[in-house]
Structure formats: structure tokens, C-alpha cells
Design an enzyme around this catalytic site. Structure first.
Site, PDB file in Angstrom:
ATOM      1  N   HIS A  16     -32.352 -29.105 -27.798  1.00 19.93           N
ATOM      2  CA  HIS A  16     -33.544 -29.951 -27.772  1.00 19.93           C
ATOM      3  C   HIS A  16     -34.782 -29.078 -27.963  1.00 19.93           C
ATOM      4  O   HIS A  16     -34.700 -27.849 -28.007  1.00 19.93           O
ATOM      5  CB  HIS A  16     -33.638 -30.769 -26.480  1.00 19.93           C
ATOM      6  CG  HIS A  16     -33.913 -29.974 -25.240  1.00 19.93           C
ATOM      7  ND1 HIS A  16     -34.498 -30.531 -24.124  1.00 19.93           N
ATOM      8  CD2 HIS A  16     -33.698 -28.684 -24.923  1.00 19.93           C
ATOM      9  CE1 HIS A  16     -34.617 -29.602 -23.175  1.00 19.93           C
ATOM     10  NE2 HIS A  16     -34.133 -28.476 -23.636  1.00 19.93           N
ATOM     11  N   CYS A  25     -39.946 -23.536 -24.275  1.00 18.63           N
ATOM     12  CA  CYS A  25     -39.131 -24.719 -24.557  1.00 18.63           C
ATOM     13  C   CYS A  25     -39.712 -25.611 -25.647  1.00 18.63           C
ATOM     14  O   CYS A  25     -39.121 -26.623 -26.000  1.00 18.63           O
ATOM     15  CB  CYS A  25     -38.885 -25.517 -23.287  1.00 18.63           C
ATOM     16  SG  CYS A  25     -37.811 -24.639 -22.124  1.00 18.63           S
ATOM     17  N   HIS A  29     -33.849 -25.087 -28.779  1.00 18.28           N
ATOM     18  CA  HIS A  29     -32.927 -24.255 -28.008  1.00 18.28           C
ATOM     19  C   HIS A  29     -31.869 -25.170 -27.400  1.00 18.28           C
ATOM     20  O   HIS A  29     -31.962 -26.389 -27.513  1.00 18.28           O
ATOM     21  CB  HIS A  29     -33.687 -23.488 -26.906  1.00 18.28           C
ATOM     22  CG  HIS A  29     -34.305 -24.378 -25.882  1.00 18.28           C
ATOM     23  ND1 HIS A  29     -35.421 -25.159 -26.134  1.00 18.28           N
ATOM     24  CD2 HIS A  29     -33.936 -24.651 -24.610  1.00 18.28           C
ATOM     25  CE1 HIS A  29     -35.728 -25.853 -25.045  1.00 18.28           C
ATOM     26  NE2 HIS A  29     -34.834 -25.569 -24.102  1.00 18.28           N
ATOM     27  N   HIS A  31     -28.658 -25.925 -24.193  1.00 21.33           N
ATOM     28  CA  HIS A  31     -28.176 -25.724 -22.833  1.00 21.33           C
ATOM     29  C   HIS A  31     -26.706 -26.110 -22.741  1.00 21.33           C
ATOM     30  O   HIS A  31     -26.237 -26.980 -23.472  1.00 21.33           O
ATOM     31  CB  HIS A  31     -28.949 -26.597 -21.842  1.00 21.33           C
ATOM     32  CG  HIS A  31     -30.396 -26.279 -21.754  1.00 21.33           C
ATOM     33  ND1 HIS A  31     -30.888 -25.174 -21.106  1.00 21.33           N
ATOM     34  CD2 HIS A  31     -31.474 -26.928 -22.258  1.00 21.33           C
ATOM     35  CE1 HIS A  31     -32.201 -25.157 -21.199  1.00 21.33           C
ATOM     36  NE2 HIS A  31     -32.585 -26.210 -21.903  1.00 21.33           N
ATOM     37  N   HIS A  75     -23.046 -31.231 -28.628  1.00 19.39           N
ATOM     38  CA  HIS A  75     -23.344 -30.536 -29.882  1.00 19.39           C
ATOM     39  C   HIS A  75     -24.318 -31.308 -30.770  1.00 19.39           C
ATOM     40  O   HIS A  75     -24.243 -31.256 -31.993  1.00 19.39           O
ATOM     41  CB  HIS A  75     -22.058 -30.157 -30.626  1.00 19.39           C
ATOM     42  CG  HIS A  75     -21.374 -28.993 -29.984  1.00 19.39           C
ATOM     43  ND1 HIS A  75     -20.554 -29.158 -28.897  1.00 19.39           N
ATOM     44  CD2 HIS A  75     -21.422 -27.682 -30.254  1.00 19.39           C
ATOM     45  CE1 HIS A  75     -20.104 -27.977 -28.522  1.00 19.39           C
ATOM     46  NE2 HIS A  75     -20.623 -27.051 -29.319  1.00 19.39           N
ATOM     47  N   GLU A 136     -29.185 -28.032 -16.192  1.00 19.10           N
ATOM     48  CA  GLU A 136     -29.352 -27.436 -17.523  1.00 19.10           C
ATOM     49  C   GLU A 136     -29.192 -25.918 -17.515  1.00 19.10           C
ATOM     50  O   GLU A 136     -28.914 -25.343 -18.553  1.00 19.10           O
ATOM     51  CB  GLU A 136     -30.656 -27.879 -18.181  1.00 19.10           C
ATOM     52  CG  GLU A 136     -31.912 -27.253 -17.686  1.00 19.10           C
ATOM     53  CD  GLU A 136     -33.125 -27.634 -18.535  1.00 19.10           C
ATOM     54  OE1 GLU A 136     -33.177 -28.726 -19.133  1.00 19.10           O
ATOM     55  OE2 GLU A 136     -34.039 -26.817 -18.603  1.00 19.10           O
TER      56      GLU A 136
END
Length: 150
Positions: A16, A25, A29, A31, A75, A136
């Protein structure tokens, strides 16, 4: 009979980016999310029922959460469709990437609200969603509790 809570845990990988954020952020990137779903209800009393003694079959809960969340978000890359990130999303989709466009900033806090609604809508009438925890990172998570969201 007593009300019992049961919890099932799930894992999925999602990318996201947070549009307008003033830190790292803001970049795309990902998680390795850990999702814990807790439901409550009374164990089935009918000893002729194949699910006798269960609140809900863990397999049934797994099916709901996989269909509503894990299979969709795993994914994938999530963007807020109401931001200029929609252009990046279109580019990724054109390159055959799995992109999800949502109506919210894809923070853990907002994702857990979305997930709670999706799960609540699929649970049998006698089973209540008690809480959801979306982790996360090893040290960061968001939680949703039914008792605080009536």
C-alpha cells in the site's frame, strides 16, 4: 450455556501507499499482515449435529475470512481511489498487477474497519464478531472491538 469466544489467525502479504502522508509510508511498500478474528456465541447443544459442541467450525470461519479478505488482499497493492494514486493504480493494473482501490486511506486502522464490516455480513445470525486485530509489523497493530462500535 456459556458464551464462548474463539479466534482464528490468518496471514497475508499486501502492499500500500498512504497518499499525502509526511513520512516514509507515502511510498509504495508492503507488510506481512497477521489478522486475528475473534467471534462469540454459544456452543451447539444438539448432539445429533455434526458440529456439536462448536461455536462455529473453524473451517467455516476460515472460509468466510479467506473469501472476504485473505484471497482478495493477499499479494495485492491497495490505494485510496480518491487520490492521485489512482493513476499509479491504473499503470500497475495495465501491467497485470493485482490492485485494490478503496474509498479510504489504506491504514491498518481503516482496513480493520473495512474487514469488520465484511466479516460481520457473512457470519451466521447466532455468531457475533467480537474483535479483529490487524498486525502490520511485529510491534504495530490496529484493533476493532464490537463493544466499542455499536
Amino acid at each position: 450455556m456459556s458464551t464462548i469466544r474463539i479466534t482464528k489467525q490468518f496471514n497475508f502479504e499486501t502492499g500500500h501507499a498512504l497518499y499525502g502522508y509526511d513520512g516514509k509510508c507515502k511510498n509504495v511498500h508492503g507488510h506481512s499482515y497477521k489478522l486475528s478474528v475473534t467471534v462469540s456465541g454459544k456452543p451447539i447443544k444438539d448432539n445429533t449435529n455434526v458440529k456439536f459442541g462448536m461455536v462455529i467450525d473453524f473451517g467455516d470461519l476460515k472460509k468466510i475470512v479467506n473469501e472476504e479478505i485473505v484471497d482478495i488482499f493477499d499479494h495485492a497493492t491497495v490505494f485510496n481511489k480518491n487520490t492521485p494514486h489512482v493513476e499509479l493504480a491504473k499503470e500497475l493494473q495495465a501491467r497485470d498487477h493485482h490492485v485494490i482501490l478503496v474509498d479510504y486511506q489504506p491504514t491498518s486502522e481503516m482496513m480493520v474497519i473495512d474487514f469488520a464490516e465484511k466479516i460481520k455480513n457473512r457470519l451466521p445470525e447466532n455468531i457475533k464478531l467480537y474483535s479483529i486485530k490487524l498486525q502490520e509489523t511485529d510491534s504495530s497493530f490496529a484493533e476493532w472491538f464490537a463493544s466499542e462500535n455499536k
